[in-house]
Motif scaffolding. Structure first.
Motif, mmCIF file in Angstrom:
data_model
loop_
_atom_site.group_PDB
_atom_site.id
_atom_site.type_symbol
_atom_site.label_atom_id
_atom_site.label_comp_id
_atom_site.label_asym_id
_atom_site.label_seq_id
_atom_site.Cartn_x
_atom_site.Cartn_y
_atom_site.Cartn_z
ATOM 1 N N VAL A 33 14.434 30.834 80.624
ATOM 2 C CA VAL A 33 14.320 29.651 79.769
ATOM 3 C C VAL A 33 12.850 29.260 79.532
ATOM 4 N N TYR A 34 12.281 29.880 78.493
ATOM 5 C CA TYR A 34 10.910 29.573 78.101
ATOM 6 C C TYR A 34 10.782 29.364 76.597
ATOM 7 N N ASN A 35 11.881 29.602 75.854
ATOM 8 C CA ASN A 35 11.856 29.482 74.405
ATOM 9 C C ASN A 35 13.295 29.388 73.908
ATOM 10 N N HIS A 36 13.461 29.194 72.601
ATOM 11 C CA HIS A 36 14.793 29.173 72.014
ATOM 12 C C HIS A 36 15.433 30.557 72.134
ATOM 13 N N ALA A 37 16.705 30.604 72.469
ATOM 14 C CA ALA A 37 17.458 31.856 72.432
ATOM 15 C C ALA A 37 17.855 32.135 70.983
ATOM 16 N N HIS A 38 17.798 33.420 70.580
ATOM 17 C CA HIS A 38 18.233 33.764 69.223
ATOM 18 C C HIS A 38 19.702 34.185 69.247
ATOM 19 N N ILE A 39 20.262 34.419 68.083
ATOM 20 C CA ILE A 39 21.702 34.674 68.046
ATOM 21 C C ILE A 39 22.082 35.964 68.782
ATOM 22 N N GLY A 40 21.142 36.916 68.865
ATOM 23 C CA GLY A 40 21.415 38.119 69.650
ATOM 24 C C GLY A 40 21.571 37.804 71.123
ATOM 25 N N ASN A 41 20.798 36.821 71.609
ATOM 26 C CA ASN A 41 20.916 36.408 73.012
ATOM 27 C C ASN A 41 22.265 35.771 73.312
ATOM 28 N N PHE A 42 22.935 35.278 72.271
ATOM 29 C CA PHE A 42 24.228 34.628 72.491
ATOM 30 C C PHE A 42 25.401 35.614 72.407
ATOM 31 N N ARG A 43 25.106 36.869 72.120
ATOM 32 C CA ARG A 43 26.212 37.836 72.106
ATOM 33 C C ARG A 43 26.860 37.975 73.483
ATOM 34 N N PRO A 44 26.069 38.119 74.569
ATOM 35 C CA PRO A 44 26.748 38.182 75.881
ATOM 36 C C PRO A 44 27.500 36.904 76.225
ATOM 37 N N VAL A 45 27.023 35.756 75.735
ATOM 38 C CA VAL A 45 27.744 34.504 75.980
ATOM 39 C C VAL A 45 29.157 34.613 75.423
ATOM 40 N N ILE A 46 29.277 35.113 74.189
ATOM 41 C CA ILE A 46 30.582 35.241 73.533
ATOM 42 C C ILE A 46 31.428 36.327 74.202
ATOM 43 N N VAL A 47 30.809 37.483 74.443
ATOM 44 C CA VAL A 47 31.555 38.608 75.017
ATOM 45 C C VAL A 47 32.136 38.239 76.383
ATOM 46 N N PHE A 48 31.311 37.665 77.246
ATOM 47 C CA PHE A 48 31.783 37.408 78.604
ATOM 48 C C PHE A 48 32.569 36.104 78.706
ATOM 49 N N ASP A 49 32.425 35.224 77.726
ATOM 50 C CA ASP A 49 33.339 34.087 77.649
ATOM 51 C C ASP A 49 34.748 34.599 77.333
ATOM 52 N N LYS A 80 4.039 30.158 78.944
ATOM 53 C CA LYS A 80 4.446 29.083 78.032
ATOM 54 C C LYS A 80 3.915 27.733 78.510
ATOM 55 N N ALA A 81 4.015 27.483 79.794
ATOM 56 C CA ALA A 81 3.526 26.217 80.341
ATOM 57 C C ALA A 81 2.020 26.090 80.124
ATOM 58 N N GLY A 82 1.290 27.180 80.317
ATOM 59 C CA GLY A 82 -0.148 27.157 80.105
ATOM 60 C C GLY A 82 -0.510 26.901 78.657
ATOM 61 N N GLU A 83 0.267 27.467 77.734
ATOM 62 C CA GLU A 83 0.003 27.296 76.303
ATOM 63 C C GLU A 83 0.292 25.877 75.826
ATOM 64 N N THR A 84 1.300 25.243 76.410
ATOM 65 C CA THR A 84 1.748 23.931 75.937
ATOM 66 C C THR A 84 1.189 22.773 76.753
ATOM 67 N N GLY A 85 0.618 23.075 77.916
ATOM 68 C CA GLY A 85 0.128 22.009 78.785
ATOM 69 C C GLY A 85 1.227 21.301 79.544
ATOM 70 N N GLN A 86 2.431 21.854 79.515
ATOM 71 C CA GLN A 86 3.546 21.257 80.230
ATOM 72 C C GLN A 86 3.655 21.842 81.631
ATOM 73 N N SER A 87 4.409 21.175 82.486
ATOM 74 C CA SER A 87 4.723 21.752 83.788
ATOM 75 C C SER A 87 5.806 22.812 83.602
ATOM 76 N N LEU A 88 5.969 23.675 84.591
ATOM 77 C CA LEU A 88 7.018 24.698 84.516
ATOM 78 C C LEU A 88 8.394 24.049 84.392
ATOM 79 N N SER A 89 8.620 22.988 85.165
ATOM 80 C CA SER A 89 9.935 22.349 85.143
ATOM 81 C C SER A 89 10.205 21.691 83.791
ATOM 82 N N GLU A 90 9.175 21.165 83.138
ATOM 83 C CA GLU A 90 9.375 20.587 81.803
ATOM 84 C C GLU A 90 9.803 21.659 80.813
ATOM 85 N N VAL A 91 9.172 22.813 80.895
ATOM 86 C CA VAL A 91 9.533 23.930 80.006
ATOM 87 C C VAL A 91 10.960 24.387 80.281
#
Length: 283
Positions: A33-49, A80-91
């Motif tokens: 979890v460091y960025n938006h998941a794309h629709i390809g990333n949701f294929r296993p969600v559907i398959v294993f659901d 990602k945290a370094g690029e955005t200035g956020q903490s890891l937990s915020e990201v």
């Protein structure tokens, strides 16, 4: 009519028979979890659901345990945290919540268990200890490494030979790896890394390698041998191959009885991936 599943390890369809019909277990590799998941990333969600629902229908919803992890410590997250200035937990909190909401928007059931990697650091350290004690791992200048040639049948899932894994690799004569295929179990902290990404260990302060996370979480949540392990075909090499190596060398028993991998979602004939820039977000 029996349920038949394609077992990637055996390369054939097999009748699915759980070890215990009163406790059917399914582990699926979840998002980093460091960025938006794309629709390809949701294929296993559907398959294993779909598989999860089928297993609940066959064995009863109270008899099926489905775990899908959240990887909340990894190099990309630190970047990602370094690029955005956020903490890891915020990201990680931000993108985990987006992922969960989007999976729900697809009408996918939530898993019964959703282990976060940072909650299982002690279990990862214990697993690495076992591997070091059994001479499957060694300590180098930058961390602890799994020694791939120590496992005689490494590569059984993918069908790759050890020499295939090393083929084409640039091998520095001064490298700390004993073999080009060796992979990190524990990474020692670097001077510029945030404290949030650092944990103490018997070998030195640092953080776990990616592969050890799923081995530890699957065992802690579901047991040392589970019924079914799922994930995307793009991760057949090296992630589940390395999970098998870690888990089976540490515990002395097979990690999963069945292995399943969903295929890619293609975009104009190419695999959809962030690196190719051909992604479509679910929204």
């Amino acid at each position: 009519m029996p349920l038949r599943l394609y077992n990637s390890l055996k390369r054939e369809k097999q009748v699915f028979t759980p070890a215990d019909p009163k406790r059917v277990t399914l582990y699926v590799c979840g998002p980093t979890v460091y960025n938006h998941a794309h629709i390809g990333n949701f294929r296993p969600v559907i398959v294993f659901d779909t598989l999860y629902r089928l297993l609940r229908n066959l064995y009863g919803r109270e008899h099926v345990l489905y775990a899908r992890n959240i990887t909340d410590i990894e190099d990309k997250i630190i970047t990602k945290a370094g690029e955005t200035g956020q903490s890891l937990s915020e990201v990680t909190q931000k993108y985990a919540a987006i992922y969960q909401n989007e999976a729900a928007a697809l009408n996918a059931l939530p898993p019964d268990l959703e282990p976060w990697a940072t909650h299982y650091i002690p279990q990862m350290i214990d697993l690495i200890k076992m591997l070091v004690e059994k001479d499957h791992a060694y300590i180098g200048p930058s961390g602890v490494w799994f020694h791939v040639p120590s496992m005689a049948d490494y590569g059984a899932l993918s069908g790759r030979r050890l020499e295939d894994n090393a083929a084409g690799a640039r091998v520095d004569v001064n490298t700390e790896k004993r073999d080009p295929a060796d992979f990190a179990l524990w990474k020692f902290a670097k001077a510029d890394e945030p404290e949030e990404a650092i944990w103490p260990s018997p070998w030195g302060d640092g953080r776990p390698g990616w592969h050890i996370e799923c081995s530890a979480m699957a065992a802690a949540c579901l047991g040392q041998t589970i019924d079914n392990h799922g994930g995307g075909v793009d991760l057949k090499v090296p992630h589940p191959e390395n999970e098998i190596a870690q888990s089976e060398c540490a515990h002395g028993q097979r990690m999963a009885r069945y292995w399943m991998h969903n295929g890619f979602l293609d975009m104009s004939g190419e695999k959809m991936s962030k690196s190719l820039g051909n992604v479509v977000l679910l929204k």
